[in-house]
Design a protein around this motif. Structure first.
Motif, PDB file in Angstrom:
ATOM      1  N   LEU A 130      -0.740   7.380  -7.155  1.00  0.00           N
ATOM      2  CA  LEU A 130      -1.552   8.659  -6.718  1.00  0.00           C
ATOM      3  C   LEU A 130      -0.895   9.937  -6.935  1.00  0.00           C
ATOM      4  O   LEU A 130      -1.365  11.098  -7.200  1.00  0.00           O
ATOM      5  CB  LEU A 130      -1.671   8.464  -4.900  1.00  0.00           C
ATOM      6  N   GLN A 131       0.635   9.988  -6.945  1.00  0.00           N
ATOM      7  CA  GLN A 131       1.254  10.866  -7.080  1.00  0.00           C
ATOM      8  C   GLN A 131       0.963  11.333  -8.892  1.00  0.00           C
ATOM      9  O   GLN A 131       1.021  12.636  -9.208  1.00  0.00           O
ATOM     10  CB  GLN A 131       2.606  10.854  -6.874  1.00  0.00           C
ATOM     11  N   VAL A 132       0.933  10.257  -9.579  1.00  0.00           N
ATOM     12  CA  VAL A 132       0.676  10.313 -11.025  1.00  0.00           C
ATOM     13  C   VAL A 132      -0.719  11.281 -11.402  1.00  0.00           C
ATOM     14  O   VAL A 132      -1.021  12.194 -11.951  1.00  0.00           O
ATOM     15  CB  VAL A 132       0.635   9.256 -11.917  1.00  0.00           C
ATOM     16  N   LEU A 133      -1.594  10.676 -10.462  1.00  0.00           N
ATOM     17  CA  LEU A 133      -2.918  11.314 -10.478  1.00  0.00           C
ATOM     18  C   LEU A 133      -2.807  12.929 -10.064  1.00  0.00           C
ATOM     19  O   LEU A 133      -3.670  13.493 -10.848  1.00  0.00           O
ATOM     20  CB  LEU A 133      -4.063  10.603  -9.549  1.00  0.00           C
ATOM     21  N   ARG A 134      -2.311  12.843  -8.971  1.00  0.00           N
ATOM     22  CA  ARG A 134      -2.098  14.479  -8.397  1.00  0.00           C
ATOM     23  C   ARG A 134      -1.548  15.544  -9.395  1.00  0.00           C
ATOM     24  O   ARG A 134      -2.118  16.409  -9.631  1.00  0.00           O
ATOM     25  CB  ARG A 134      -1.472  14.425  -6.986  1.00  0.00           C
ATOM     26  N   ARG A 157      -1.321  13.291 -18.928  1.00  0.00           N
ATOM     27  CA  ARG A 157      -0.858  11.925 -18.488  1.00  0.00           C
ATOM     28  C   ARG A 157       0.399  11.568 -18.874  1.00  0.00           C
ATOM     29  O   ARG A 157       1.319  11.022 -18.041  1.00  0.00           O
ATOM     30  CB  ARG A 157      -1.771  10.880 -19.565  1.00  0.00           C
ATOM     31  N   LEU A 158       1.082  11.966 -19.910  1.00  0.00           N
ATOM     32  CA  LEU A 158       2.522  11.986 -20.238  1.00  0.00           C
ATOM     33  C   LEU A 158       3.373  12.397 -19.233  1.00  0.00           C
ATOM     34  O   LEU A 158       4.237  11.959 -18.660  1.00  0.00           O
ATOM     35  CB  LEU A 158       2.965  12.379 -21.843  1.00  0.00           C
ATOM     36  N   GLN A 159       3.310  13.696 -18.919  1.00  0.00           N
ATOM     37  CA  GLN A 159       4.083  14.592 -18.118  1.00  0.00           C
ATOM     38  C   GLN A 159       3.802  13.948 -16.645  1.00  0.00           C
ATOM     39  O   GLN A 159       4.774  13.725 -16.052  1.00  0.00           O
ATOM     40  CB  GLN A 159       3.848  16.043 -18.017  1.00  0.00           C
ATOM     41  N   ALA A 160       2.735  13.644 -16.310  1.00  0.00           N
ATOM     42  CA  ALA A 160       2.550  13.116 -14.747  1.00  0.00           C
ATOM     43  C   ALA A 160       3.347  11.782 -14.652  1.00  0.00           C
ATOM     44  O   ALA A 160       3.957  11.652 -13.594  1.00  0.00           O
ATOM     45  CB  ALA A 160       0.975  13.005 -14.514  1.00  0.00           C
ATOM     46  N   THR A 161       3.039  10.948 -15.509  1.00  0.00           N
ATOM     47  CA  THR A 161       3.993   9.665 -15.510  1.00  0.00           C
ATOM     48  C   THR A 161       5.418   9.650 -15.690  1.00  0.00           C
ATOM     49  O   THR A 161       5.912   8.943 -14.508  1.00  0.00           O
ATOM     50  CB  THR A 161       3.550   8.860 -16.763  1.00  0.00           C
ATOM     51  N   PHE A 162       5.834  10.391 -16.400  1.00  0.00           N
ATOM     52  CA  PHE A 162       7.304  10.630 -16.470  1.00  0.00           C
ATOM     53  C   PHE A 162       7.890  11.587 -15.596  1.00  0.00           C
ATOM     54  O   PHE A 162       9.237  11.170 -15.051  1.00  0.00           O
ATOM     55  CB  PHE A 162       7.714  10.958 -17.938  1.00  0.00           C
ATOM     56  N   HIS A 163       7.344  12.548 -15.141  1.00  0.00           N
ATOM     57  CA  HIS A 163       7.873  13.357 -14.067  1.00  0.00           C
ATOM     58  C   HIS A 163       7.920  12.519 -12.555  1.00  0.00           C
ATOM     59  O   HIS A 163       8.919  12.582 -11.928  1.00  0.00           O
ATOM     60  CB  HIS A 163       6.604  14.500 -13.554  1.00  0.00           C
ATOM     61  N   THR A 164       6.819  11.560 -12.339  1.00  0.00           N
ATOM     62  CA  THR A 164       6.911  10.871 -11.135  1.00  0.00           C
ATOM     63  C   THR A 164       8.193   9.679 -11.356  1.00  0.00           C
ATOM     64  O   THR A 164       9.030   9.573 -10.599  1.00  0.00           O
ATOM     65  CB  THR A 164       5.743   9.842 -11.133  1.00  0.00           C
ATOM     66  N   LEU A 196       0.735  -1.249   0.160  1.00  0.00           N
ATOM     67  CA  LEU A 196      -0.157  -0.014   0.052  1.00  0.00           C
ATOM     68  C   LEU A 196       0.974   1.088   0.208  1.00  0.00           C
ATOM     69  O   LEU A 196       0.590   2.239  -0.649  1.00  0.00           O
ATOM     70  CB  LEU A 196      -0.846   0.302   1.278  1.00  0.00           C
ATOM     71  N   VAL A 197       1.979   1.292   0.782  1.00  0.00           N
ATOM     72  CA  VAL A 197       2.947   2.165   0.954  1.00  0.00           C
ATOM     73  C   VAL A 197       3.377   2.664  -0.732  1.00  0.00           C
ATOM     74  O   VAL A 197       3.300   3.959  -1.077  1.00  0.00           O
ATOM     75  CB  VAL A 197       4.264   2.136   1.551  1.00  0.00           C
ATOM     76  N   LEU A 198       3.650   1.534  -1.563  1.00  0.00           N
ATOM     77  CA  LEU A 198       4.142   1.893  -2.855  1.00  0.00           C
ATOM     78  C   LEU A 198       2.860   2.560  -3.722  1.00  0.00           C
ATOM     79  O   LEU A 198       3.308   3.078  -4.885  1.00  0.00           O
ATOM     80  CB  LEU A 198       4.694   0.723  -3.442  1.00  0.00           C
ATOM     81  N   GLY A 199       1.671   2.171  -3.363  1.00  0.00           N
ATOM     82  CA  GLY A 199       0.685   3.006  -3.968  1.00  0.00           C
ATOM     83  C   GLY A 199       0.730   4.347  -4.094  1.00  0.00           C
ATOM     84  O   GLY A 199      -0.186   4.916  -4.602  1.00  0.00           O
TER      85      GLY A 199
END
Length: 327
Positions: A274-278, A291-298, A267-270
């Motif tokens: 959540l950061q991608v969604l934020r 979506r692209l930026q959120a995924t690769f920024h994380t 759950l911690v790794l979840g």
């Protein structure tokens, strides 16, 4: 075609081929003087530049290459050839200067005596060819107005450049923000305009290229904090903390919990999705870009950490850093 008085151009590159041709063709008839600095190309870059009538410098192979070293060699040679130069446009060899930019930049600096630097909008030439090119395209956008730092393509006032002594030769990455800190510390301003400045050709088609590029960014953040992380500037402090927290925090917590509470560890790794969604909800633009930026920024926090570790390894061993190249 009328040449611009008191404007010189410094282009730097290594094995850029036809990208370099486009770069030099876009400026050679406009500036008072153009200097190309080559960092050990094994293609026809130097001979091609000379055929175009451009002054060339081939850096000494016995000294480690850096973009900072190349830019310093370029602007100093530029002033030897044309001592009347007042404005220096730096451009990377994989970029083409957009028609009209040199005139706009020169006019802006002439009209704003407190401005040491001005840059416009860099655009990616082929964002459609890969998600990595598209990420670069999204990254380049700068809101117009006052800046804290500029990038590789910028027009600088000669007076400010000489006042601070140019770039730091030993930095393998992040040399432009570091120079920006020193220029601002002397009371100068840095500006961005909404006008188109350059077309960039990242030519990134593989995940490994993207990874190495972000490793280099991590190295630059670590070096920037090491040099200027104290108050009042606190240069790159936020970026380095962000990397350590996101790259090490959740995995360390998950590893600590795993022997006793494996479900909680997962759950911690979840926190990552959540950061991608934020980020997706906060970023502007169309859904695909968000979506692209959120995924690769994380995901980017992990290669950034690699870059941090490489920097501190070099510091502890007292050795000269080596270039981190993605092309």
């Amino acid at each position: 075609m009328t040449r611009l008085a008191h404007v010189g151009v410094v282009a730097i590159g290594r094995n850029e081929g036809e990208r370099l041709r486009r770069c030099l063709e876009s400026v050679r008839h406009l500036a008072d003087q153009v200097v190309y600095v080559d960092s050990g190309s094994t293609d026809h870059s130097v001979s091609m530049a000379r055929k175009l009538g451009v002054e060339c410098i081939e850096l000494d192979l016995s000294i480690p290459f850096t973009a900072a070293r190349a830019r310093n060699a370029g602007w100093r040679r530029l002033l030897e050839l044309a001592p009347e130069i007042r404005w220096v446009q730096f451009v990377d060899g994989d970029c083409e200067v957009v028609t009209g930019w040199l005139e706009q930049a020169q006019e802006f600096l002439a009209a704003h005596p407190k401005a040491a630097a001005v840059c416009g909008q860099r655009r990616e030439r082929h964002p459609e060819r890969s998600v990595y090119n598209q990420l670069c395209h999204l990254e380049w956008a700068k809101p117009p107005g006052l800046l804290k730092s500029f990038g590789g393509d910028v027009m600088l006032r000669r007076e400010a450049l000489e006042q601070v002594g140019g770039y730091r030769d030993d930095l393998i990455a992040g040399e432009e923000p570091e120079l920006s800190v020193r220029i601002r510390s002397q009371g100068w301003e840095l500006h961005a305009l909404p006008a188109e400045m350059t077309l960039h050709d990242a030519a990134m088609t593989r995940f490994r290229q993207w990874w190495l590029r972000i490793v280099r960014s991590g190295y630059a953040y670590a070096a920037g904090r090491h040099l200027h992380g104290g108050p009042p500037e606190r240069h790159c402090v936020r970026e380095t903390w962000r990397t350590w927290v996101w790259a090490l925090g959740p995995p360390a917590m998950a590893a600590a919990l795993w022997p006793w509470m494996s479900i909680w560890a997962l759950l911690v790794l979840g926190v990552y999705p959540l950061q991608v969604l934020r980020l997706y909800l906060r970023l502007p633009g169309p859904p695909r870009d968000r979506r692209l930026q959120a995924t690769f920024h994380t995901l980017g926090r992990f290669p950034e950490l690699v870059g941090h570790l490489q920097f501190w390894r070099d510091q502890m061993l007292g050795r000269r850093a080596r270039l981190i190249e993605y092309k």
